[in-house]
Design a protein around this motif. Structure first.
Motif, PDB file in Angstrom:
ATOM      1  N   ASN A 180       0.820  -1.201   0.000  1.00 21.21           N
ATOM      2  CA  ASN A 180       0.000   0.000   0.000  1.00 21.21           C
ATOM      3  C   ASN A 180       0.864   1.266   0.000  1.00 21.21           C
ATOM      4  OD1 ASN A 180      -2.305  -1.578   0.042  1.00 21.21           O
ATOM      5  ND2 ASN A 180      -2.467  -1.547   2.267  1.00 21.21           N
ATOM      6  N   PHE A 181       1.954   1.208   0.740  1.00 20.16           N
ATOM      7  CA  PHE A 181       2.845   2.368   0.813  1.00 20.16           C
ATOM      8  C   PHE A 181       3.443   2.680  -0.550  1.00 20.16           C
ATOM      9  CE2 PHE A 181       6.936   4.447   1.638  1.00 20.16           C
ATOM     10  CZ  PHE A 181       6.541   5.467   2.479  1.00 20.16           C
ATOM     11  N   SER A 182       3.930   1.648  -1.177  1.00 19.01           N
ATOM     12  CA  SER A 182       4.543   1.805  -2.489  1.00 19.01           C
ATOM     13  C   SER A 182       3.547   2.397  -3.493  1.00 19.01           C
ATOM     14  CB  SER A 182       5.044   0.447  -2.950  1.00 19.01           C
ATOM     15  OG  SER A 182       5.373   0.475  -4.315  1.00 19.01           O
ATOM     16  N   ARG A 183       2.371   1.819  -3.515  1.00 23.33           N
ATOM     17  CA  ARG A 183       1.350   2.303  -4.457  1.00 23.33           C
ATOM     18  C   ARG A 183       1.003   3.765  -4.186  1.00 23.33           C
ATOM     19  NH1 ARG A 183      -3.155   0.136  -3.290  1.00 23.33           N
ATOM     20  NH2 ARG A 183      -2.095  -1.825  -2.989  1.00 23.33           N
ATOM     21  N   LEU A 186       3.955   6.073  -5.290  1.00 18.79           N
ATOM     22  CA  LEU A 186       4.096   6.152  -6.741  1.00 18.79           C
ATOM     23  C   LEU A 186       2.937   6.936  -7.356  1.00 18.79           C
ATOM     24  CD1 LEU A 186       5.388   2.557  -7.507  1.00 18.79           C
ATOM     25  CD2 LEU A 186       6.639   4.695  -7.804  1.00 18.79           C
ATOM     26  N   SER A 187       1.764   6.831  -6.743  1.00 15.23           N
ATOM     27  CA  SER A 187       0.596   7.514  -7.316  1.00 15.23           C
ATOM     28  C   SER A 187       0.674   9.037  -7.165  1.00 15.23           C
ATOM     29  CB  SER A 187      -0.693   6.998  -6.675  1.00 15.23           C
ATOM     30  OG  SER A 187      -0.833   7.554  -5.372  1.00 15.23           O
ATOM     31  N   THR A 188       1.575   9.534  -6.332  1.00 18.81           N
ATOM     32  CA  THR A 188       1.711  10.988  -6.227  1.00 18.81           C
ATOM     33  C   THR A 188       2.350  11.582  -7.473  1.00 18.81           C
ATOM     34  OG1 THR A 188       3.925  10.883  -5.228  1.00 18.81           O
ATOM     35  CG2 THR A 188       2.049  10.867  -3.716  1.00 18.81           C
ATOM     36  N   GLY A 189       3.052  10.735  -8.221  1.00 22.57           N
ATOM     37  CA  GLY A 189       3.727  11.241  -9.406  1.00 22.57           C
ATOM     38  C   GLY A 189       4.979  12.036  -9.091  1.00 22.57           C
ATOM     39  N   TYR A 209      14.987   6.005  -7.030  1.00 20.82           N
ATOM     40  CA  TYR A 209      14.169   7.093  -7.556  1.00 20.82           C
ATOM     41  C   TYR A 209      14.804   8.413  -7.191  1.00 20.82           C
ATOM     42  CZ  TYR A 209      10.444   3.659  -8.207  1.00 20.82           C
ATOM     43  OH  TYR A 209       9.702   2.583  -8.615  1.00 20.82           O
ATOM     44  N   ARG A 210      14.382   9.446  -7.909  1.00 12.63           N
ATOM     45  CA  ARG A 210      14.692  10.804  -7.453  1.00 12.63           C
ATOM     46  C   ARG A 210      13.394  11.593  -7.459  1.00 12.63           C
ATOM     47  NH1 ARG A 210      15.036  14.258 -11.777  1.00 12.63           N
ATOM     48  NH2 ARG A 210      15.080  13.211 -13.809  1.00 12.63           N
TER      49      ARG A 210
END
Lengths: 235, 235
Positions: A180-183, A186-189, A209-210
């Motif tokens: 859930n955390f990952s999703r 990532l969904s914040t873009g 990531y950056r």
DNA sequence: CCAAAAGTGTTATATATACACCCATGA
DNA sequence: TCATGGGTGTATATATAACACTTTTGG
């Protein structure tokens, strides 16, 4: 001194809460004072505002002297103004809240100020009302990190999602569901895949990531929901 | 003056942002100065910290003098400390943010201070950096009201849901859906039906509620979501 | 090939939104 | 009886929470 002859002039101090994260624990940069008053005791890094210096410039100066860093994340937190807070003389202290990438600091400058990185749990007794300032800063960290993407300020330029998760788990002292955390993140873009993998890992290498700086700046003031709803009841 | 001989002593002012709501508009309590400096111009209500007075006590004193009210909602907002902010002398100003029930104020005290309630839109030019302080306070009002139940502080003891809605619409300058707003507010469990109806209304009389003080205090620091999600992107 | 950590997918539930109808009141 | 504003219900979309399997890696 022309217009306000009868008002009291007061010492205006600046104290800095400096948070770092070593991949495991949240740490504070604290100073063991080798100067008076309260020599030998622990305190926050601080100083007085200079005569013609803006408050925020004073904070930047003090932070630069200790860490060698400019352009770090700083917020003014609160001004502590109990009449009795400094026994030597009436002093008001403006507390600043700073988040730094712990690997970037100038360890020579830190040493020369007799300062150390200390985990929140292991922090010693502090002078004056500095303990209250730390408590206030921890509350603020939890509050702000749940709503705004400030966690990145505590991580290196390139970071993995598991690192980010460990940071949030340290801030709130709770386990978080990986998936859930990952999703959610990532969904914040806000995260850009660098195409590289974390080489330090002994097992499967995590994606580095950056931060998307433009989106970060543009959307910083939006509310997010980085924490599970169950966490949002703690201030 | 024993320990810090070389540091500069500075005037520490307190300025108060005082918000009220008249059922239609958000208003600020502003002072037309009949004293120097900047006599004749508009400013926030303020003063200097006394020699042995805690900062928060100073704010309470200034607010009491102007409004006749104690136990009102006050938060320390931010300290303004540009070196050039007051041309007469170096001054740092700690800004406090207050919400009051507009009908409760002592209008005699307000008159004697030459103060007036002025809508946000109609506010005049203010001295020094007071306009920045007001802008900051408006941002804070929007931010905080979306997450915490501070709206009640601007309404009478007993209020109706339509009144509350008009308040939120004034804060954010947007229309809100009546039905969703009502459900959201009632679902917080903070509202107690007094069993009475608003007698002023010319049409159907709205239910008067009061705040459940215990739940309000217990849950004040939780996050709520008083605004539609579409609003949450404005800081 | 095994242990440890990373990555991804699905489903149930809760919440938010958009929208329409009925009720009470005073003029 | 009509205009105004108050009160409530429901269907749909979206977000969250809980949960299990597969992949990569180094030893």
């Amino acid at each position: 001194m022309t217009n306000y002859p009868q008002a009291t002039r007061i010492l205006v101090a600046i104290d800095c809460i400096i948070f770092g994260f070593d991949g495991k624990d949240i740490k504070l940069l604290l100073v063991k004072r080798n100067f008076e008053p309260e020599k030998g005791k622990w305190s926050l890094m601080g100083g007085f505002v200079n005569k013609d210096e803006d408050l925020s410039d004073g904070a930047a100066r003090i932070l630069y002297n200790l860490t060698g860093l400019k352009n770090i994340y700083v917020e003014q937190l609160e001004t502590f103004g109990k009449a009795s807070r400094d026994p030597a003389e009436r002093t008001v202290s403006v507390v600043f809240f700073a988040l730094i990438k712990i690997d970037d600091h100038d360890s020579e400058a830190v040493r020369s100020h007799n300062a150390s990185w200390i985990t929140l749990e292991a922090r010693p007794q502090l002078i004056f009302d500095h303990e209250q300032m730390v408590v206030r800063a921890c509350e603020h960290l939890r509050y702000k990190a749940a709503l705004h993407p400030i966690g990145f300020e505590l991580l290196p330029e390139r970071f993995t999602i598991p690192q980010l998760q460990k940071l949030y788990e340290a801030i709130y002292s709770i386990p978080i569901d990986r998936r859930n955390f990952s999703r959610k993140l990532l969904s914040t873009g806000l995260l850009i895949d660098t195409g590289h993998k974390n080489t330090n890992s002994a097992t499967k290498k995590a994606t580095l990531y950056r931060l998307d700086e433009d989106k970060y700046k543009a959307k910083f003031h939006s509310f997010w929901n980085f924490m599970p709803d169950s966490m949002r009841s703690n201030e």
